[in-house]
Scaffold this motif. Structure first.
Motif, PDB file in Angstrom:
ATOM      1  N   SER A 102       0.841  -1.200   0.000  1.00 18.18           N
ATOM      2  CA  SER A 102       0.000   0.000   0.000  1.00 18.18           C
ATOM      3  C   SER A 102       0.874   1.248   0.000  1.00 18.18           C
ATOM      4  CB  SER A 102      -0.908  -0.005   1.233  1.00 18.18           C
ATOM      5  OG  SER A 102      -0.147  -0.171   2.415  1.00 18.18           O
ATOM      6  N   ALA A 103       0.428   2.278  -0.723  1.00 13.26           N
ATOM      7  CA  ALA A 103       1.229   3.495  -0.868  1.00 13.26           C
ATOM      8  C   ALA A 103       1.410   4.205   0.463  1.00 13.26           C
ATOM      9  CB  ALA A 103       0.571   4.431  -1.879  1.00 13.26           C
ATOM     10  N   GLN A 104       0.425   4.100   1.343  1.00 16.96           N
ATOM     11  CA  GLN A 104       0.495   4.741   2.648  1.00 16.96           C
ATOM     12  C   GLN A 104       0.050   3.770   3.739  1.00 16.96           C
ATOM     13  OE1 GLN A 104      -1.983   8.243   2.277  1.00 16.96           O
ATOM     14  NE2 GLN A 104      -0.238   9.529   1.724  1.00 16.96           N
ATOM     15  N   TYR A 105       0.666   3.939   4.915  1.00 14.34           N
ATOM     16  CA  TYR A 105       0.177   3.211   6.080  1.00 14.34           C
ATOM     17  C   TYR A 105      -1.128   3.835   6.550  1.00 14.34           C
ATOM     18  CZ  TYR A 105       5.067   1.689   6.426  1.00 14.34           C
ATOM     19  OH  TYR A 105       6.306   1.172   6.180  1.00 14.34           O
ATOM     20  N   LYS A 106      -1.869   3.053   7.321  1.00 11.69           N
ATOM     21  CA  LYS A 106      -2.983   3.610   8.075  1.00 11.69           C
ATOM     22  C   LYS A 106      -2.598   3.606   9.553  1.00 11.69           C
ATOM     23  CE  LYS A 106      -6.798   2.737   4.918  1.00 11.69           C
ATOM     24  NZ  LYS A 106      -8.216   2.335   4.792  1.00 11.69           N
ATOM     25  N   ASN A 107      -2.856   4.706  10.230  1.00 10.05           N
ATOM     26  CA  ASN A 107      -2.498   4.846  11.636  1.00 10.05           C
ATOM     27  C   ASN A 107      -3.734   5.139  12.475  1.00 10.05           C
ATOM     28  OD1 ASN A 107       0.630   4.877  11.993  1.00 10.05           O
ATOM     29  ND2 ASN A 107       0.259   6.079  10.139  1.00 10.05           N
ATOM     30  N   ILE A 108      -3.865   4.395  13.574  1.00 11.68           N
ATOM     31  CA  ILE A 108      -4.963   4.604  14.514  1.00 11.68           C
ATOM     32  C   ILE A 108      -4.361   4.813  15.895  1.00 11.68           C
ATOM     33  CG2 ILE A 108      -7.033   3.620  15.566  1.00 11.68           C
ATOM     34  CD1 ILE A 108      -7.307   1.840  13.061  1.00 11.68           C
ATOM     35  N   THR A 109      -4.690   5.937  16.522  1.00 13.69           N
ATOM     36  CA  THR A 109      -4.290   6.159  17.907  1.00 13.69           C
ATOM     37  C   THR A 109      -5.262   5.410  18.801  1.00 13.69           C
ATOM     38  OG1 THR A 109      -3.352   8.332  17.398  1.00 13.69           O
ATOM     39  CG2 THR A 109      -3.857   7.868  19.704  1.00 13.69           C
ATOM     40  N   LEU A 110      -4.725   4.500  19.590  1.00 15.88           N
ATOM     41  CA  LEU A 110      -5.565   3.631  20.420  1.00 15.88           C
ATOM     42  C   LEU A 110      -5.952   4.342  21.708  1.00 15.88           C
ATOM     43  CD1 LEU A 110      -3.483   0.364  19.965  1.00 15.88           C
ATOM     44  CD2 LEU A 110      -5.545   1.024  18.712  1.00 15.88           C
ATOM     45  N   THR A 111      -7.150   4.051  22.190  1.00 17.92           N
ATOM     46  CA  THR A 111      -7.618   4.644  23.432  1.00 17.92           C
ATOM     47  C   THR A 111      -8.478   3.638  24.189  1.00 17.92           C
ATOM     48  OG1 THR A 111      -8.675   6.600  24.416  1.00 17.92           O
ATOM     49  CG2 THR A 111      -9.690   5.681  22.418  1.00 17.92           C
ATOM     50  N   ASP A 112      -8.857   3.991  25.386  1.00 22.04           N
ATOM     51  CA  ASP A 112      -9.612   3.090  26.259  1.00 22.04           C
ATOM     52  C   ASP A 112     -11.110   3.270  26.021  1.00 22.04           C
ATOM     53  OD1 ASP A 112     -10.829   1.750  28.421  1.00 22.04           O
ATOM     54  OD2 ASP A 112      -9.122   2.153  29.727  1.00 22.04           O
ATOM     55  N   PRO A 113     -11.854   2.186  25.791  1.00 21.22           N
ATOM     56  CA  PRO A 113     -13.303   2.310  25.610  1.00 21.22           C
ATOM     57  C   PRO A 113     -13.993   2.980  26.788  1.00 21.22           C
ATOM     58  CG  PRO A 113     -12.583   0.122  24.975  1.00 21.22           C
ATOM     59  CD  PRO A 113     -11.407   0.790  25.609  1.00 21.22           C
ATOM     60  N   LEU A 114     -13.387   2.910  27.976  1.00 21.64           N
ATOM     61  CA  LEU A 114     -13.996   3.494  29.169  1.00 21.64           C
ATOM     62  C   LEU A 114     -13.447   4.872  29.498  1.00 21.64           C
ATOM     63  CD1 LEU A 114     -14.018   0.302  31.434  1.00 21.64           C
ATOM     64  CD2 LEU A 114     -15.723   1.070  29.768  1.00 21.64           C
ATOM     65  N   ASP A 115     -12.400   5.306  28.798  1.00 19.53           N
ATOM     66  CA  ASP A 115     -11.808   6.628  29.038  1.00 19.53           C
ATOM     67  C   ASP A 115     -11.088   7.070  27.772  1.00 19.53           C
ATOM     68  OD1 ASP A 115     -10.591   8.931  29.864  1.00 19.53           O
ATOM     69  OD2 ASP A 115      -9.531   8.047  31.569  1.00 19.53           O
ATOM     70  N   ALA A 116     -11.803   7.778  26.922  1.00 22.03           N
ATOM     71  CA  ALA A 116     -11.280   8.173  25.613  1.00 22.03           C
ATOM     72  C   ALA A 116     -10.192   9.229  25.696  1.00 22.03           C
ATOM     73  CB  ALA A 116     -12.424   8.681  24.727  1.00 22.03           C
ATOM     74  N   THR A 117      -9.877   9.731  26.886  1.00 25.44           N
ATOM     75  CA  THR A 117      -8.798  10.713  27.019  1.00 25.44           C
ATOM     76  C   THR A 117      -7.428  10.037  27.050  1.00 25.44           C
ATOM     77  OG1 THR A 117      -8.821  10.690  29.457  1.00 25.44           O
ATOM     78  CG2 THR A 117     -10.332  12.211  28.334  1.00 25.44           C
ATOM     79  N   LYS A 118      -7.387   8.741  27.228  1.00 21.20           N
ATOM     80  CA  LYS A 118      -6.104   8.039  27.332  1.00 21.20           C
ATOM     81  C   LYS A 118      -5.500   7.778  25.955  1.00 21.20           C
ATOM     82  CE  LYS A 118      -7.008   5.561  31.669  1.00 21.20           C
ATOM     83  NZ  LYS A 118      -7.114   4.207  32.292  1.00 21.20           N
ATOM     84  N   ASN A 119      -4.192   7.967  25.873  1.00 25.76           N
ATOM     85  CA  ASN A 119      -3.432   7.575  24.683  1.00 25.76           C
ATOM     86  C   ASN A 119      -2.766   6.239  24.985  1.00 25.76           C
ATOM     87  OD1 ASN A 119      -1.696   7.172  22.559  1.00 25.76           O
ATOM     88  ND2 ASN A 119      -0.733   9.186  22.651  1.00 25.76           N
ATOM     89  N   LEU A 120      -3.227   5.178  24.321  1.00 23.32           N
ATOM     90  CA  LEU A 120      -2.719   3.832  24.589  1.00 23.32           C
ATOM     91  C   LEU A 120      -1.836   3.320  23.463  1.00 23.32           C
ATOM     92  CD1 LEU A 120      -5.822   2.102  26.211  1.00 23.32           C
ATOM     93  CD2 LEU A 120      -3.980   3.392  27.294  1.00 23.32           C
ATOM     94  N   GLY A 121      -1.264   4.244  22.710  1.00 24.76           N
ATOM     95  CA  GLY A 121      -0.307   3.827  21.691  1.00 24.76           C
ATOM     96  C   GLY A 121      -0.841   3.957  20.287  1.00 24.76           C
ATOM     97  N   ASN A 122      -0.078   3.425  19.345  1.00 28.89           N
ATOM     98  CA  ASN A 122      -0.393   3.561  17.923  1.00 28.89           C
ATOM     99  C   ASN A 122      -0.489   2.188  17.262  1.00 28.89           C
ATOM    100  OD1 ASN A 122      -0.346   5.533  15.425  1.00 28.89           O
ATOM    101  ND2 ASN A 122       0.963   3.812  14.872  1.00 28.89           N
ATOM    102  N   LEU A 123      -1.471   2.043  16.381  1.00 28.02           N
ATOM    103  CA  LEU A 123      -1.593   0.853  15.552  1.00 28.02           C
ATOM    104  C   LEU A 123      -1.378   1.270  14.106  1.00 28.02           C
ATOM    105  CD1 LEU A 123      -2.275  -2.201  15.579  1.00 28.02           C
ATOM    106  CD2 LEU A 123      -4.637  -1.564  15.043  1.00 28.02           C
ATOM    107  N   ARG A 124      -0.305   0.786  13.507  1.00 31.29           N
ATOM    108  CA  ARG A 124       0.002   1.090  12.100  1.00 31.29           C
ATOM    109  C   ARG A 124      -0.302  -0.145  11.264  1.00 31.29           C
ATOM    110  NH1 ARG A 124       5.421   3.945   9.786  1.00 31.29           N
ATOM    111  NH2 ARG A 124       4.308   5.707  10.707  1.00 31.29           N
TER     112      ARG A 124
END
Length: 422
Positions: free
Chosen positions: A97-119
């Motif tokens: 694929s020409a570009q990666y897709k990136n998703i910033t992971l968070t907690d279903p019970l607390d969307a303010t948390k940054n739980l890392g990156n999924l590429r």
């Protein structure tokens, strides 16, 4: 010559040659190159044959999805790039694929948390008949904040007082040493949520439907998830602490789905989803396996020493299994100070019987062993810890396995396979 190896060996060489100036740099390097010319590094596989990823790439039968979970130390998204490129070459998937897709992971019970990156990356054969979706989890942002308590020790105020090599080793220790300790504390749950969210995103079907550059919660509560789990194939590739995260993460997922009424975001509504997981066989390719060390100080699992009851079709608790089979392929360099084989009996006593785990141990030298000019044999322990994901034999074993007609020639030629029976 490997620069890290020079750090360890050149002081020894200098001491040996200080009284004999006629030995020049050219002679030393000639000896080193001669030792590297013949690769006699160990590769022994103890266990049943396995097929690797290759047989599951025909996307007409479902998609092959692989999740990589890093180990100790701070990582940035993209850390698996070299591994992906070598794996793609071995699997004959030259289209990316020409570009990666990136998703910033968070907690279903607390969307303010940054739980890392999924590429996420997509690899294809030229005729598009074969496909691999590769998911790279970067969770170290969770522990990085806590490791700031050691930042002062890396500052010039303290580091300049150390010898250069010792300073490099101390900074490496400060980066990697705290993570297993932190994992035993409160951050363990956040890391496992990060893994759970990553697996949830893997259960989504098509590349086109995956979001990009978003912070978003994934839910198992979609009608397509059960169908996707039935049809798709999954595998995990982990390094050091990542191996413990993968095992604990799968136990957490199975527990959440099995007790879905207690899961506050109400993400799993159907018993069919639980049953779909019970029919899956998921291999975990563990590089620099640390399961025995990371078991220290932990309680025994709720269910142990009951594999026959949960994993045999005639077993009295067969319908309560978490997975049909979890194949652990454990890569360990004997010169890796932080890696351990999985000994006989360890699985039965220390790992949950409901995962139905089988183990294949692979003893493999990913670091070159040198004759240190009569002082003894030497392998750089740092190379022995970090060299797995660039070793051609490791890549080939993950891609095509061993003991089958698709196994790579480098595996057939360079690895000794000891088949085991029950």
């Amino acid at each position: 010559m490997n620069p890290v190896f020079k750090i360890f060996i050149l002081p020894i060489i200098a001491a040996e040659l200080s009284s004999c100036s006629s030995f020049g740099k050219g002679v030393i390097e000639a000896v080193m190159e001669k030792q590297q010319a013949v690769d006699t590094r160990l590769c022994e596989v103890w266990g049943k044959s396995f097929s690797g990823i290759m047989p599951f790439l025909d996307h007409q039968k479902g998609k092959m999805k692989v999740l990589m979970v890093h180990g100790v130390g701070d990582h940035l998204p993209g850390y698996s790039t070299q591994f992906i490129e070598k794996l793609a070459k071995e699997l004959e998937l030259p289209v990316m694929s020409a570009q990666y897709k990136n998703i910033t992971l968070t907690d279903p019970l607390d969307a303010t948390k940054n739980l890392g990156n999924l590429r996420i990356n997509r690899l294809l054969s030229r005729d598009r008949s074969k496909e691999l979706m590769f998911y790279e989890l970067t969770w170290s942002v969770i522990t990085a904040k806590q490791k700031e308590v050691l930042a002062y020790d890396n500052s010039g105020e303290y580091s300049f007082r150390r010898a250069e090599i010792n300073d490099l080793m101390k900074k490496f220790s400060n980066d990697t040493g705290p993570d297993p300790i932190i994992y035993l504390g409160d951050s363990r749950e956040e890391i496992l949520v990060s893994f759970t969210q990553s697996f949830c995103w893997m259960t989504k079907s098509n590349w086109e439907n995956l979001p990009n550059d978003v912070t978003q919660v994934c839910s198992f509560n979609e009608n397509s998830v059960t169908t996707n789990i039935h049809n798709d194939q999954y595998a995990f590739i982990s390094h050091s602490l990542g191996s413990r995260i993968a095992i604990d993460g799968m136990q957490r997922i199975a527990s959440l789905l099995d007790n879905r009424n207690d899961y506050k975001d109400n993400s799993a509504q159907s018993i069919e989803l639980v049953d779909a997981l019970k029919d899956k066989e998921i291999p975990i390719y563990m590089m620099s396996n640390q399961l025995p060390m990371l078991q220290l100080g932990r309680k025994l699992p709720d269910v142990s020493n009951q594999k026959a009851a949960y994993c045999q079709p005639q077993g009295e608790r067969y319908d309560q299994r978490m997975l049909a089979k979890t194949s652990i392929i454990a890569f360990s360099d004997p010169n890796d100070l932080l890696s351990y084989a999985v000994p006989r009996g360890f699985v039965e006593k220390y790992l949950d019987s409901r995962l139905c785990i089988d183990v294949t141990n692979i003893n493999i030298n990913v670091a070159t062993i040198f004759d240190a000019f009569g002082l003894g044999k030497l392998a750089n322990p740092i190379n022995a810890h970090i060299g797995y994901d660039t070793d051609d034999r490791v890549i080939a074993l993950i891609a095509k396995g061993i003991g089958n007609n698709m196994a790579s020639s480098i595996v057939n030629d360079r690895c000794r396979w000891i088949d085991t029976i029950d």
